[in-house]
Design a protein around this motif. Structure first.
Motif, PDB file in Angstrom:
ATOM      1  N   ARG A 109       0.837  -1.206   0.000  1.00 17.76           N
ATOM      2  CA  ARG A 109       0.000   0.000   0.000  1.00 17.76           C
ATOM      3  C   ARG A 109       0.867   1.249   0.000  1.00 17.76           C
TER       4      ARG A 109
ATOM      5  N   GLY B 238       4.417  -1.642  -9.350  1.00 16.56           N
ATOM      6  CA  GLY B 238       3.610  -2.665  -9.996  1.00 16.56           C
ATOM      7  C   GLY B 238       4.095  -2.689 -11.432  1.00 16.56           C
TER       8      GLY B 238
ATOM      9  N   VAL C  86      -3.057   3.516  -3.082  1.00 16.12           N
ATOM     10  CA  VAL C  86      -3.426   2.322  -3.832  1.00 16.12           C
ATOM     11  C   VAL C  86      -2.829   1.102  -3.151  1.00 16.12           C
ATOM     12  N   GLU C  87      -3.423  -0.049  -3.390  1.00 18.37           N
ATOM     13  CA  GLU C  87      -2.811  -1.300  -2.961  1.00 18.37           C
ATOM     14  C   GLU C  87      -2.680  -2.221  -4.159  1.00 18.37           C
ATOM     15  N   ILE C  88      -1.528  -2.886  -4.222  1.00 17.77           N
ATOM     16  CA  ILE C  88      -1.242  -3.852  -5.273  1.00 17.77           C
ATOM     17  C   ILE C  88      -0.973  -5.185  -4.594  1.00 17.77           C
TER      18      ILE C  88
ATOM     19  N   MET D 140       1.826  -7.504 -12.487  1.00 14.73           N
ATOM     20  CA  MET D 140       0.365  -7.472 -12.522  1.00 14.73           C
ATOM     21  C   MET D 140      -0.120  -8.005 -13.870  1.00 14.73           C
TER      22      MET D 140
ATOM     23  N   GLN E 137      -5.655  -7.011  -9.270  1.00 14.60           N
ATOM     24  CA  GLN E 137      -4.491  -6.877  -8.397  1.00 14.60           C
ATOM     25  C   GLN E 137      -4.244  -5.447  -7.915  1.00 14.60           C
ATOM     26  N   ILE E 138      -4.929  -4.466  -8.494  1.00 15.31           N
ATOM     27  CA  ILE E 138      -4.722  -3.067  -8.095  1.00 15.31           C
ATOM     28  C   ILE E 138      -6.073  -2.439  -7.769  1.00 15.31           C
ATOM     29  N   ARG E 139      -6.077  -1.699  -6.657  1.00 21.61           N
ATOM     30  CA  ARG E 139      -7.330  -1.045  -6.226  1.00 21.61           C
ATOM     31  C   ARG E 139      -7.001   0.125  -5.306  1.00 21.61           C
TER      32      ARG E 139
END
Length: 118
Positions: free
Chosen positions: A41, A70, A91-93, A108, A113-115
């Protein structure tokens, strides 16, 4: 038939009990967690596509001075149509941490995988 059902049930229980949970990390911590499943994150500083078509979602600096990214191969970039919307946001990956040129990254292959992170 009962033995087949028992085997399937035991396999389900074993995979559920032994499921690996990703570790939660900051971009700075990612380098110490090679080959681990993680959720990293941080704030996205920039998104850059190099001359070879590789895309970097960079945390904690701009290329070439990034601590974590990422990474998206050219063949997968089309799966991420709104990638630029993450710049400047937390963001978190999620994925397995690998190294490339002494930098931590998560490759990725799926937009799941990303949000955005809270």
């Amino acid at each position: 038939m009962k033995s087949c059902a028992a085997i399937l049930l035991s396999l389900f229980v074993c995979t559920t009990v032994f499921a690996i949970e990703p570790v939660s990390l900051t971009p700075e911590e990612a380098l110490d967690h090679f080959d681990q499943l993680a959720i990293v994150r941080g704030v996205v500083k920039e998104i850059v596509t190099d001359s070879g078509g590789n895309t970097y979602v960079s945390f904690g600096g701009k290329l070439p001075d990034i601590m974590f990214s990422g990474f998206i191969f050219p063949m997968d970039l089309g799966k991420f149509p709104n990638l630029d919307s993450f710049v400047g946001k937390k963001v978190e990956i999620e994925g397995k941490i690998s190294y490339h040129y002494r930098r931590a990254r998560i490759v990725m292959t799926s937009p799941a995988q990303i949000r955005l992170s809270e």
